[in-house]
Enzyme design. Structure first.
Site, PDB file in Angstrom:
ATOM      1  N   SER A  10       0.832  -1.211   0.000  1.00  0.00           N
ATOM      2  CA  SER A  10       0.000   0.000   0.000  1.00  0.00           C
ATOM      3  C   SER A  10       0.865   1.260   0.000  1.00  0.00           C
ATOM      4  CB  SER A  10      -0.890   0.013   1.238  1.00  0.00           C
ATOM      5  OG  SER A  10      -1.576  -1.212   1.350  1.00  0.00           O
TER       6      SER A  10
HETATM    7  C1  LIG Z   1      -3.412  -4.309  -0.191  1.00  0.00           C
HETATM    8  S1  LIG Z   1      -2.841  -5.947  -0.023  1.00  0.00           S
HETATM    9  C2  LIG Z   1      -2.158  -5.944   1.616  1.00  0.00           C
HETATM   10  C3  LIG Z   1      -0.931  -5.131   1.804  1.00  0.00           C
HETATM   11  C4  LIG Z   1      -0.086  -5.640   2.939  1.00  0.00           C
HETATM   12  N1  LIG Z   1      -0.631  -5.333   4.231  1.00  0.00           N
HETATM   13  C5  LIG Z   1       1.347  -5.194   2.802  1.00  0.00           C
HETATM   14  O1  LIG Z   1       1.880  -4.540   3.695  1.00  0.00           O
HETATM   15  O2  LIG Z   1       1.956  -5.533   1.770  1.00  0.00           O
HETATM   16  C6  LIG Z   1      -4.329  -6.880   0.320  1.00  0.00           C
HETATM   17  C7  LIG Z   1      -4.054  -8.340   0.617  1.00  0.00           C
HETATM   18  O3  LIG Z   1      -5.215  -8.899   1.193  1.00  0.00           O
HETATM   19  C8  LIG Z   1      -5.280 -10.248   0.794  1.00  0.00           C
HETATM   20  N2  LIG Z   1      -6.656 -10.730   1.001  1.00  0.00           N
HETATM   21  C9  LIG Z   1      -7.743 -10.480   0.242  1.00  0.00           C
HETATM   22  N3  LIG Z   1      -8.820 -11.087   0.751  1.00  0.00           N
HETATM   23  C10 LIG Z   1      -8.411 -11.723   1.880  1.00  0.00           C
HETATM   24  C11 LIG Z   1      -9.078 -12.522   2.840  1.00  0.00           C
HETATM   25  N4  LIG Z   1     -10.394 -12.783   2.744  1.00  0.00           N
HETATM   26  N5  LIG Z   1      -8.351 -13.004   3.872  1.00  0.00           N
HETATM   27  C12 LIG Z   1      -7.016 -12.749   3.981  1.00  0.00           C
HETATM   28  N6  LIG Z   1      -6.336 -12.014   3.081  1.00  0.00           N
HETATM   29  C13 LIG Z   1      -7.024 -11.489   2.056  1.00  0.00           C
HETATM   30  C14 LIG Z   1      -4.871 -10.188  -0.660  1.00  0.00           C
HETATM   31  O4  LIG Z   1      -4.492 -11.464  -1.163  1.00  0.00           O
HETATM   32  C15 LIG Z   1      -3.745  -9.168  -0.623  1.00  0.00           C
HETATM   33  O5  LIG Z   1      -2.503  -9.802  -0.459  1.00  0.00           O
END
Ligand SMILES: C[S@@+](CC[C@H](N)C(=O)[O-])C[C@H]1O[C@@H](n2cnc3c(N)ncnc32)[C@H](O)[C@@H]1O
Length: 270
Positions: free
Chosen positions: A72
């Site tokens: 992000s």
């Molecule tokens: C914006 S990215 C996260 C950024 C992360 N916090 C970082 O510092 O790199 C969103 C993440 O949420 C994960 N995600 C989406 N739906 C999810 C779910 N239901 N449970 C867990 N993870 C999920 C995606 O695969 C993705 O890797």
């Protein structure tokens, strides 16, 4: 200097950015940028503080449409870490490990043993585990659907989602101590800013909060919605007279959630 600024100073973002990232061409299509092909562009992107797409279309290889994982933008990560009002020793659940960069920052602030991060995509979870290990952050990364939280690590003082919800899973509330906070980026449905909802868990097991700052996050898998839903949400907001995001609030109980305008007595129908 704040604890959040200290954490950013200590943790090197580049240690969490994969060698292949994704950039948008003029036609909107995302294509890979390989570190070995263009190290300067890769370095510049890491240093920019902008959001960096690290996966498209749940793992497409050559080109893609939707960003499905990213590191992000640093300014929104800062806003979120500040809003969480973290202190050493607090137990934190992060939903959406992605690269692991935010998990490492959380670990710097509260202690790695107090952080559990849940990632739904097994490949991303494995990559994040490796990056966290190499950077000396040994917290737990769990491969699972974070919509159920992670009961084995509860109770938490803070739950932070880094993917957008339109429905706060009650599990997140149930797994947080009374007085604890939930920070949830919102998907389409309330305000076109897709703002961050900051909720406090009450003694009676409900959670109540307000929308505090603009954000844009990719939706949680399991809560993706169509362009039509987004357009309808914006029309509803326009018909309501384009209220400021700060006028909206949210209440969550075991029976479901209510989003309201100005007061819990005036729910909006999402
Ligand atoms: C914006 S990215 C996260 C950024 C992360 N916090 C970082 O510092 O790199 C969103 C993440 O949420 C994960 N995600 C989406 N739906 C999810 C779910 N239901 N449970 C867990 N993870 C999920 C995606 O695969 C993705 O890797």
């Amino acid at each position: 200097m704040t604890v959040v600024a200290d954490a950013f100073r200590v943790v090197d973002r580049r240690a969490f950015i994969p060698d292949v990232v994704w950039v948008r061409r003029d036609d909107g299509c995302a294509v890979p940028l390989r570190r070995q092909d263009d190290p300067d562009a890769w370095e510049a992107l890491c240093a920019s503080g902008e959001s960096i797409t690290t996966q498209v279309d749940d793992g497409a290889a050559e080109k893609g449409t939707w960003s499905t994982s990213s590191s992000s933008a640093v300014h929104i990560m800062t806003t979120m870490l500040e809003a969480l009002d973290l202190a050493a020793g607090m137990r934190v659940l992060e939903v959406g490990t992605g690269t692991g960069y935010n998990a490492a920052l959380l670990a710097e602030i509260v202690g790695a043993e107090n952080v559990v991060s849940v990632e739904i995509d097994p490949g991303l979870a494995e990559q994040a585990r490796g990056s966290l290990r190499r950077s000396g952050h040994a917290e737990a990364v769990v491969t699972a659907d974070g919509g159920s939280g992670y009961p084995a690590g509860a109770p938490y003082d803070r739950v932070v989602a880094t993917a957008a919800a339109t429905e706060v899973p009650y599990a997140w509330v149930a797994q947080t101590r009374p007085g604890g906070r939930l920070l949830v980026p919102w998907g389409p449905g309330v305000h076109p800013d897709n703002p961050l909802a900051l909720l406090t868990v009450q003694d009676d097991g409900t959670a109540v909060g307000r929308f505090i700052a603009p954000a844009w996050f990719m939706p949680l898998r399991g809560q993706r919605c169509s362009a039509r839903v987004t357009a309808e949400a914006e029309e509803r907001w326009a018909r309501a007279g384009r209220p400021d995001r700060s006028r909206y609030g949210i209440s969550v109980s075991a029976g479901g959630q209510r989003v309201w305008l100005d007061s819990p007595d005036t729910p909006i129908s999402p």
